[in-house]
Design a protein around this motif. Structure first.
Motif, PDB file in Angstrom:
ATOM      1  N   ALA A 181       0.825  -1.209   0.000  1.00 30.74           N
ATOM      2  CA  ALA A 181       0.000   0.000   0.000  1.00 30.74           C
ATOM      3  C   ALA A 181       0.859   1.258   0.000  1.00 30.74           C
ATOM      4  CB  ALA A 181      -0.928  -0.011   1.218  1.00 30.74           C
ATOM      5  N   PHE A 182       1.904   1.272   0.820  1.00 29.05           N
ATOM      6  CA  PHE A 182       2.814   2.418   0.840  1.00 29.05           C
ATOM      7  C   PHE A 182       3.515   2.583  -0.506  1.00 29.05           C
ATOM      8  CE2 PHE A 182       3.107   1.839   5.650  1.00 29.05           C
ATOM      9  CZ  PHE A 182       2.334   2.959   5.902  1.00 29.05           C
ATOM     10  N   PHE A 183       3.902   1.451  -1.114  1.00 29.49           N
ATOM     11  CA  PHE A 183       4.609   1.501  -2.394  1.00 29.49           C
ATOM     12  C   PHE A 183       3.718   2.096  -3.482  1.00 29.49           C
ATOM     13  CE2 PHE A 183       6.351  -0.746  -6.232  1.00 29.49           C
ATOM     14  CZ  PHE A 183       7.524  -0.019  -6.290  1.00 29.49           C
ATOM     15  N   MET A 184       2.421   1.837  -3.421  1.00 26.41           N
ATOM     16  CA  MET A 184       1.494   2.410  -4.391  1.00 26.41           C
ATOM     17  C   MET A 184       1.486   3.936  -4.301  1.00 26.41           C
ATOM     18  SD  MET A 184       0.027  -0.070  -6.118  1.00 26.41           S
ATOM     19  CE  MET A 184      -1.594   0.437  -6.676  1.00 26.41           C
ATOM     20  N   ALA A 185       1.651   4.465  -3.079  1.00 22.54           N
ATOM     21  CA  ALA A 185       1.708   5.915  -2.911  1.00 22.54           C
ATOM     22  C   ALA A 185       2.965   6.490  -3.568  1.00 22.54           C
ATOM     23  CB  ALA A 185       1.674   6.266  -1.426  1.00 22.54           C
ATOM     24  N   VAL A 186       4.076   5.776  -3.451  1.00 24.55           N
ATOM     25  CA  VAL A 186       5.318   6.213  -4.092  1.00 24.55           C
ATOM     26  C   VAL A 186       5.166   6.186  -5.609  1.00 24.55           C
ATOM     27  CG1 VAL A 186       7.782   5.740  -4.348  1.00 24.55           C
ATOM     28  CG2 VAL A 186       6.678   5.403  -2.132  1.00 24.55           C
ATOM     29  N   ILE A 187       4.511   5.139  -6.137  1.00 23.82           N
ATOM     30  CA  ILE A 187       4.263   5.039  -7.571  1.00 23.82           C
ATOM     31  C   ILE A 187       3.424   6.221  -8.063  1.00 23.82           C
ATOM     32  CG2 ILE A 187       2.931   3.740  -9.289  1.00 23.82           C
ATOM     33  CD1 ILE A 187       5.548   2.488  -8.899  1.00 23.82           C
ATOM     34  N   ALA A 188       2.423   6.606  -7.264  1.00 22.13           N
ATOM     35  CA  ALA A 188       1.562   7.735  -7.644  1.00 22.13           C
ATOM     36  C   ALA A 188       2.379   9.010  -7.799  1.00 22.13           C
ATOM     37  CB  ALA A 188       0.472   7.926  -6.600  1.00 22.13           C
ATOM     38  N   ALA A 189       3.376   9.199  -6.942  1.00 23.64           N
ATOM     39  CA  ALA A 189       4.237  10.378  -7.055  1.00 23.64           C
ATOM     40  C   ALA A 189       5.096  10.308  -8.319  1.00 23.64           C
ATOM     41  CB  ALA A 189       5.125  10.486  -5.815  1.00 23.64           C
ATOM     42  N   THR A 244      13.031  14.725  -8.832  1.00 29.39           N
ATOM     43  CA  THR A 244      14.217  13.976  -8.418  1.00 29.39           C
ATOM     44  C   THR A 244      13.965  13.236  -7.114  1.00 29.39           C
ATOM     45  OG1 THR A 244      15.630  15.632  -9.484  1.00 29.39           O
ATOM     46  CG2 THR A 244      16.666  14.153  -7.887  1.00 29.39           C
ATOM     47  N   LEU A 245      13.295  13.901  -6.188  1.00 32.02           N
ATOM     48  CA  LEU A 245      12.990  13.286  -4.895  1.00 32.02           C
ATOM     49  C   LEU A 245      12.047  12.097  -5.063  1.00 32.02           C
ATOM     50  CD1 LEU A 245      13.450  13.500  -1.844  1.00 32.02           C
ATOM     51  CD2 LEU A 245      11.429  14.965  -1.724  1.00 32.02           C
ATOM     52  N   ALA A 246      11.043  12.236  -5.933  1.00 25.80           N
ATOM     53  CA  ALA A 246      10.095  11.140  -6.175  1.00 25.80           C
ATOM     54  C   ALA A 246      10.813   9.930  -6.755  1.00 25.80           C
ATOM     55  CB  ALA A 246       8.982  11.601  -7.121  1.00 25.80           C
ATOM     56  N   LEU A 247      11.714  10.168  -7.709  1.00 28.10           N
ATOM     57  CA  LEU A 247      12.474   9.075  -8.309  1.00 28.10           C
ATOM     58  C   LEU A 247      13.394   8.422  -7.283  1.00 28.10           C
ATOM     59  CD1 LEU A 247      13.265   7.451 -10.791  1.00 28.10           C
ATOM     60  CD2 LEU A 247      14.942   9.227 -11.354  1.00 28.10           C
ATOM     61  N   ALA A 248      14.029   9.245  -6.445  1.00 26.03           N
ATOM     62  CA  ALA A 248      14.924   8.706  -5.416  1.00 26.03           C
ATOM     63  C   ALA A 248      14.158   7.839  -4.419  1.00 26.03           C
ATOM     64  CB  ALA A 248      15.628   9.853  -4.696  1.00 26.03           C
ATOM     65  N   MET A 249      12.982   8.291  -3.994  1.00 28.53           N
ATOM     66  CA  MET A 249      12.185   7.516  -3.044  1.00 28.53           C
ATOM     67  C   MET A 249      11.664   6.226  -3.674  1.00 28.53           C
ATOM     68  SD  MET A 249      12.323   8.985  -0.144  1.00 28.53           S
ATOM     69  CE  MET A 249      14.025   9.342  -0.647  1.00 28.53           C
ATOM     70  N   PHE A 250      11.395   6.275  -4.979  1.00 30.79           N
ATOM     71  CA  PHE A 250      10.992   5.063  -5.686  1.00 30.79           C
ATOM     72  C   PHE A 250      12.113   4.034  -5.666  1.00 30.79           C
ATOM     73  CE2 PHE A 250      11.125   2.645  -9.650  1.00 30.79           C
ATOM     74  CZ  PHE A 250       9.905   1.983  -9.601  1.00 30.79           C
ATOM     75  N   TYR A 274       9.706  -3.574   5.487  1.00 28.30           N
ATOM     76  CA  TYR A 274       8.264  -3.397   5.306  1.00 28.30           C
ATOM     77  C   TYR A 274       7.825  -1.945   5.490  1.00 28.30           C
ATOM     78  CZ  TYR A 274       8.017  -8.481   5.424  1.00 28.30           C
ATOM     79  OH  TYR A 274       8.188  -9.815   5.141  1.00 28.30           O
ATOM     80  N   VAL A 275       8.615  -1.159   6.218  1.00 30.01           N
ATOM     81  CA  VAL A 275       8.240   0.241   6.460  1.00 30.01           C
ATOM     82  C   VAL A 275       9.036   1.212   5.603  1.00 30.01           C
ATOM     83  CG1 VAL A 275       7.493  -0.238   8.805  1.00 30.01           C
ATOM     84  CG2 VAL A 275       9.853   0.485   8.397  1.00 30.01           C
ATOM     85  N   VAL A 276      10.032   0.719   4.858  1.00 31.33           N
ATOM     86  CA  VAL A 276      10.810   1.606   3.983  1.00 31.33           C
ATOM     87  C   VAL A 276       9.907   2.312   2.978  1.00 31.33           C
ATOM     88  CG1 VAL A 276      12.506   1.639   2.109  1.00 31.33           C
ATOM     89  CG2 VAL A 276      13.051   0.504   4.256  1.00 31.33           C
ATOM     90  N   PRO A 277       9.000   1.599   2.269  1.00 35.50           N
ATOM     91  CA  PRO A 277       8.097   2.319   1.342  1.00 35.50           C
ATOM     92  C   PRO A 277       7.207   3.321   2.066  1.00 35.50           C
ATOM     93  CG  PRO A 277       8.087  -0.040   0.872  1.00 35.50           C
ATOM     94  CD  PRO A 277       8.795   0.136   2.174  1.00 35.50           C
ATOM     95  N   GLY A 278       6.828   3.022   3.314  1.00 34.94           N
ATOM     96  CA  GLY A 278       6.005   3.943   4.074  1.00 34.94           C
ATOM     97  C   GLY A 278       6.753   5.229   4.384  1.00 34.94           C
ATOM     98  N   LEU A 279       7.995   5.109   4.797  1.00 41.98           N
ATOM     99  CA  LEU A 279       8.814   6.296   5.065  1.00 41.98           C
ATOM    100  C   LEU A 279       9.030   7.090   3.784  1.00 41.98           C
ATOM    101  CD1 LEU A 279      11.491   4.685   7.453  1.00 41.98           C
ATOM    102  CD2 LEU A 279       9.532   6.125   8.081  1.00 41.98           C
ATOM    103  N   ALA A 280       9.266   6.356   2.672  1.00 44.82           N
ATOM    104  CA  ALA A 280       9.452   7.031   1.391  1.00 44.82           C
ATOM    105  C   ALA A 280       8.184   7.758   0.958  1.00 44.82           C
ATOM    106  CB  ALA A 280       9.862   6.017   0.313  1.00 44.82           C
TER     107      ALA A 280
END
Length: 272
Positions: free
Chosen positions: A70-78, A239-245, A263-269
């Motif tokens: 779920a957190f990773f989906m938020a990163v993808i949206a960015a 750049t930040l969005a790509l880095a967090m991805f 498991y929480v790395v995508p959440g922090l990102a």
């Protein structure tokens, strides 16, 4: 089939129909399905060995892998708000205008290359299909021949590097089934790459068999089809969005070594 199996299948069908018909906001049908599981167990499950109580029905909300995805989906949206997506749109439009079999194959490869980064995400799928549906009809390369292959291409990365989402879902399903082992991420990469190559072969062979007609929406292209939200993001945010991805993908790839932190790395990102 037991009564419990029949009820489970019936609830699953109800959820799928609600999602496909868009009768409820996205995300509501699964919640309704969880509630129906509890009701079914209370009414019919007095003698069941496994009770569908609240903890059982809503176990996914306490599953670490579900939260990671779920957190990773938020990163993808960015990531989809960056100029990378705008360039992808431009390449697709130019290939359609050129037309022909070569452009068809190149379009599929372009979308499969994008799937390496995006993974099998709903956002990427909708992005590609929305773009195809609003491209004006071109006899050299009808959009009707593109709709299904490009939709499938969003779930078939040309080289399966970013399999974190698939891996997380696989682990989640296996855990729910009671399997305690850990699948091999390398094996999953190889399997998905072979499947993608098979899909590409199918797309090439099926080009002549796909229909040739104008899509309903092609005559009224939307202004937003070729102009996304990338202008709203300054360069440093892109750049930040790509880095967090990248951080999210690497973190999930090394989940076995990082333990709970992965498991929480995508959440922090996502919060970043």
């Amino acid at each position: 089939m037991t009564l419990q199996m029949i009820l489970a299948l019936a609830i699953l069908v109800i959820m799928i129909v609600l999602i496909m018909t868009d009768a409820l906001p996205f995300g509501a049908p699964p919640l309704l399905a969880c509630c129906l599981l509890v009701v079914a167990s209370t009414v019919f499950g007095a003698d069941w060995e496994v009770q569908w109580d609240i903890p059982y029905a809503f176990a996914g909300f306490t599953n670490s892998t579900v939260w990671m995805v779920a957190f990773f989906m938020a990163v993808i949206a960015a990531l989809q708000k960056t100029r990378f997506v705008e360039k992808l749109r431009g390449v697709m439009l130019s290939l359609v205008e050129k037309g022909g079999f070569k452009s068809y194959v190149l379009l599929i490869i372009v979308v499969m290359l994008g799937a390496i980064l995006m993974g099998n995400t709903t956002g990427y799928y909708m992005l590609v299909l929305t773009l195809v549906a609003t491209i004006p009809y071109n006899k050299k390369l009808p959009t009707s021949k593109l709709l299904m292959p490009l939709g499938f291409a969003t779930a078939n990365p040309l080289v399966a590097v970013n399999v974190a989402l698939f891996y997380g879902l696989a682990v989640s399903v296996l855990e729910a089934a009671g399997y305690t082992g850990t699948p091999s991420m390398t094996g999953m990469m190889i399997m998905m790459t072979i499947a993608s190559i098979g899909f590409l072969v199918w797309s090439i062979v099926g080009f002549k068999l796909l229909p040739d007609h104008e899509l309903a929406e092609s005559s009224e292209p939307k202004a937003t089809a070729t102009k996304g939200d990338a202008d709203a993001l300054p360069a440093w945010k892109e750049t930040l969005a790509l880095a967090m991805f990248i951080v999210s993908v690497v973190g999930m790839m090394f989940a076995q070594d990082l333990g709970n932190i992965a498991y929480v790395v995508p959440g922090l990102a996502a919060f970043v």
